[in-house]
Design a protein around this motif. Structure first.
Motif, PDB file in Angstrom:
ATOM      1  N   ALA A 113      69.394  41.639  60.740  1.00 47.83           N
ATOM      2  CA  ALA A 113      68.151  41.859  59.994  1.00 47.83           C
ATOM      3  C   ALA A 113      67.633  40.561  59.377  1.00 47.83           C
ATOM      4  CB  ALA A 113      68.361  42.925  58.918  1.00 47.83           C
ATOM      5  N   SER A 114      68.526  39.748  58.841  1.00 43.28           N
ATOM      6  CA  SER A 114      68.111  38.482  58.224  1.00 43.28           C
ATOM      7  C   SER A 114      67.505  37.524  59.253  1.00 43.28           C
ATOM      8  CB  SER A 114      69.292  37.804  57.531  1.00 43.28           C
ATOM      9  OG  SER A 114      69.686  38.553  56.423  1.00 43.28           O
ATOM     10  N   LYS A 115      68.107  37.483  60.422  1.00 41.29           N
ATOM     11  CA  LYS A 115      67.570  36.606  61.476  1.00 41.29           C
ATOM     12  C   LYS A 115      66.193  37.091  61.930  1.00 41.29           C
ATOM     13  CE  LYS A 115      72.015  34.891  62.941  1.00 41.29           C
ATOM     14  NZ  LYS A 115      73.137  35.034  63.848  1.00 41.29           N
ATOM     15  N   LEU A 116      66.037  38.406  62.035  1.00 40.16           N
ATOM     16  CA  LEU A 116      64.722  38.949  62.410  1.00 40.16           C
ATOM     17  C   LEU A 116      63.689  38.687  61.315  1.00 40.16           C
ATOM     18  CD1 LEU A 116      65.724  42.302  64.092  1.00 40.16           C
ATOM     19  CD2 LEU A 116      64.572  40.366  65.181  1.00 40.16           C
ATOM     20  N   LEU A 117      64.077  38.858  60.080  1.00 43.47           N
ATOM     21  CA  LEU A 117      63.162  38.589  58.961  1.00 43.47           C
ATOM     22  C   LEU A 117      62.711  37.130  58.992  1.00 43.47           C
ATOM     23  CD1 LEU A 117      61.846  39.835  56.435  1.00 43.47           C
ATOM     24  CD2 LEU A 117      63.864  39.091  55.154  1.00 43.47           C
ATOM     25  N   TRP A 118      63.636  36.219  59.231  1.00 43.35           N
ATOM     26  CA  TRP A 118      63.288  34.801  59.309  1.00 43.35           C
ATOM     27  C   TRP A 118      62.324  34.540  60.471  1.00 43.35           C
ATOM     28  CZ3 TRP A 118      62.626  30.497  56.945  1.00 43.35           C
ATOM     29  CH2 TRP A 118      62.539  29.298  57.646  1.00 43.35           C
ATOM     30  N   GLU A 119      62.662  35.071  61.628  1.00 45.13           N
ATOM     31  CA  GLU A 119      61.850  34.818  62.824  1.00 45.13           C
ATOM     32  C   GLU A 119      60.464  35.466  62.746  1.00 45.13           C
ATOM     33  OE1 GLU A 119      62.315  32.856  65.473  1.00 45.13           O
ATOM     34  OE2 GLU A 119      64.282  32.206  64.746  1.00 45.13           O
ATOM     35  N   LEU A 120      60.412  36.708  62.291  1.00 50.73           N
ATOM     36  CA  LEU A 120      59.169  37.479  62.370  1.00 50.73           C
ATOM     37  C   LEU A 120      58.298  37.403  61.124  1.00 50.73           C
ATOM     38  CD1 LEU A 120      60.605  40.625  64.165  1.00 50.73           C
ATOM     39  CD2 LEU A 120      59.243  38.778  65.179  1.00 50.73           C
ATOM     40  N   HIS A 121      58.896  37.060  59.997  1.00 50.60           N
ATOM     41  CA  HIS A 121      58.109  37.027  58.759  1.00 50.60           C
ATOM     42  C   HIS A 121      57.974  35.608  58.191  1.00 50.60           C
ATOM     43  CE1 HIS A 121      56.328  38.420  55.037  1.00 50.60           C
ATOM     44  NE2 HIS A 121      57.234  37.746  54.371  1.00 50.60           N
ATOM     45  N   PHE A 122      59.108  34.975  57.956  1.00 52.42           N
ATOM     46  CA  PHE A 122      59.055  33.696  57.253  1.00 52.42           C
ATOM     47  C   PHE A 122      58.592  32.538  58.126  1.00 52.42           C
ATOM     48  CE2 PHE A 122      61.851  36.094  54.380  1.00 52.42           C
ATOM     49  CZ  PHE A 122      61.109  35.938  53.223  1.00 52.42           C
ATOM     50  N   LYS A 123      59.055  32.462  59.355  1.00 49.30           N
ATOM     51  CA  LYS A 123      58.588  31.374  60.223  1.00 49.30           C
ATOM     52  C   LYS A 123      57.066  31.348  60.323  1.00 49.30           C
ATOM     53  CE  LYS A 123      62.230  29.860  63.356  1.00 49.30           C
ATOM     54  NZ  LYS A 123      62.638  29.823  64.785  1.00 49.30           N
ATOM     55  N   GLU A 136      64.706  38.853  70.443  1.00 51.61           N
ATOM     56  CA  GLU A 136      65.225  39.842  71.399  1.00 51.61           C
ATOM     57  C   GLU A 136      66.708  40.120  71.160  1.00 51.61           C
ATOM     58  OE1 GLU A 136      65.745  40.465  76.225  1.00 51.61           O
ATOM     59  OE2 GLU A 136      64.513  38.816  75.497  1.00 51.61           O
ATOM     60  N   GLU A 137      67.487  39.068  70.986  1.00 59.04           N
ATOM     61  CA  GLU A 137      68.927  39.215  70.774  1.00 59.04           C
ATOM     62  C   GLU A 137      69.220  40.016  69.500  1.00 59.04           C
ATOM     63  OE1 GLU A 137      72.569  36.321  69.408  1.00 59.04           O
ATOM     64  OE2 GLU A 137      71.113  35.490  70.813  1.00 59.04           O
ATOM     65  N   ASN A 138      68.500  39.718  68.427  1.00 66.04           N
ATOM     66  CA  ASN A 138      68.785  40.381  67.158  1.00 66.04           C
ATOM     67  C   ASN A 138      68.159  41.760  67.052  1.00 66.04           C
ATOM     68  OD1 ASN A 138      70.528  38.586  65.401  1.00 66.04           O
ATOM     69  ND2 ASN A 138      69.071  37.176  66.343  1.00 66.04           N
ATOM     70  N   GLU A 139      67.075  42.001  67.780  1.00 68.18           N
ATOM     71  CA  GLU A 139      66.560  43.372  67.858  1.00 68.18           C
ATOM     72  C   GLU A 139      67.598  44.271  68.521  1.00 68.18           C
ATOM     73  OE1 GLU A 139      61.701  43.085  68.005  1.00 68.18           O
ATOM     74  OE2 GLU A 139      62.804  42.901  69.894  1.00 68.18           O
TER      75      GLU A 139
END
Length: 175
Positions: A113-123, A136-139
Motif C-alpha cells: 500500500a505504501s509503495k502504491l501511495l508513493w507511486e500513484l499519489h505523491f510522485k 503493477e507489481e504492488n497492485e
C-alpha cells in the motif's frame, strides 16, 4: 497546552495512524505540523525527536518516541483505561492472534500500500513520473493481501476476532 505532542503531517499515513489511536483513547494532544515540502523533518529541532528524519515523532511529557507502531502500542498500553479499549492483556492466545494480524499489516499490507501511495499519489504531487512496473507489481501484492483479509472477514467480525481493538487502526482487530 496538551502534555502530549504528535509531530507529523496530515498527508502521512503513519502520522494519521498515531492520531487515530490518540482519538480512540480520547486523549488531549497537540498536533504539530511538520512541513515536509520544506524538509523540516530532515532538520533540527525535528531530528532531535526522530534521528531518522521521518514523521511522526511523539512526546508524552519527558518521553520521546518515534516509529508509529511503537507509539501506538505505547499509547494503547499506557492509557489502557481511557477511551476505547484497544488491547487485550489477560489472554495470551487472543494477544497472539492480534500480533499475527498486526504483523500482516506491517509486513504485507503496508509494504504494498505504501509503495502504491508513493507511486500513484505523491510522485504526481512532486512532478515525478509514476513507474508502471512498480504499480503493477504492488497492485498484485495488495490484491493478494486484500483477498486474505476478505476471507478472514467472512469468518470473523474483525481480522483478529470479534471485538474492536487497536489492531484495526493498523488496520486489524481482536478476538
Amino acid at each position: 497546552m496538551a502534555a502530549m505532542k504528535l509531530h507529523g503531517n496530515p498527508m502521512s499515513p503513519a502520522s494519521m495512524r498515531v492520531a487515530a489511536v490518540l482519538y480512540e483513547k480520547e486523549l488531549d494532544f497537540e498536533f504539530v505540523t511538520i512541513d515536509m515540502r520544506n524538509s523540516e523533518h530532515k532538520k533540527e529541532p525535528f531530528l532531535s525527536l526522530n534521528p531518522f528524519g521521518q514523521v511522526p515523532a511523539f512526546e508524552d511529557g519527558d518521553l520521546k518516541l518515534f516509529e508509529s507502531r511503537a507509539i501506538t502500542k505505547y499509547i494503547a498500553h499506557e492509557y489502557a483505561e481511557k477511551g476505547t479499549q484497544l488491547i487485550v492483556t489477560n489472554d495470551s492466545k487472543k494477544m497472539a492472534i492480534i500480533t499475527v494480524w498486526l504483523e500482516v499489516e506491517a509486513q504485507q499490507y503496508d509494504q504494498a500500500a505504501s509503495k502504491l501511495l508513493w507511486e500513484l499519489h505523491f510522485k504526481p504531487l512532486f512532478g515525478i513520473p509514476t513507474d508502471p512496473k512498480v504499480v503493477e507489481e504492488n497492485e498484485s501484492k495488495l490484491s493478494s493481501v486484500l483477498g486474505i483479509y476478505e476471507k478472514r472477514l467472512s469468518e470473523t467480525k474483525y481480522l483478529a476476532g470479534e471485538c474492536f481493538s487497536f489492531s484495526p487502526l493498523n488496520p486489524i482487530s481482536t478476538t
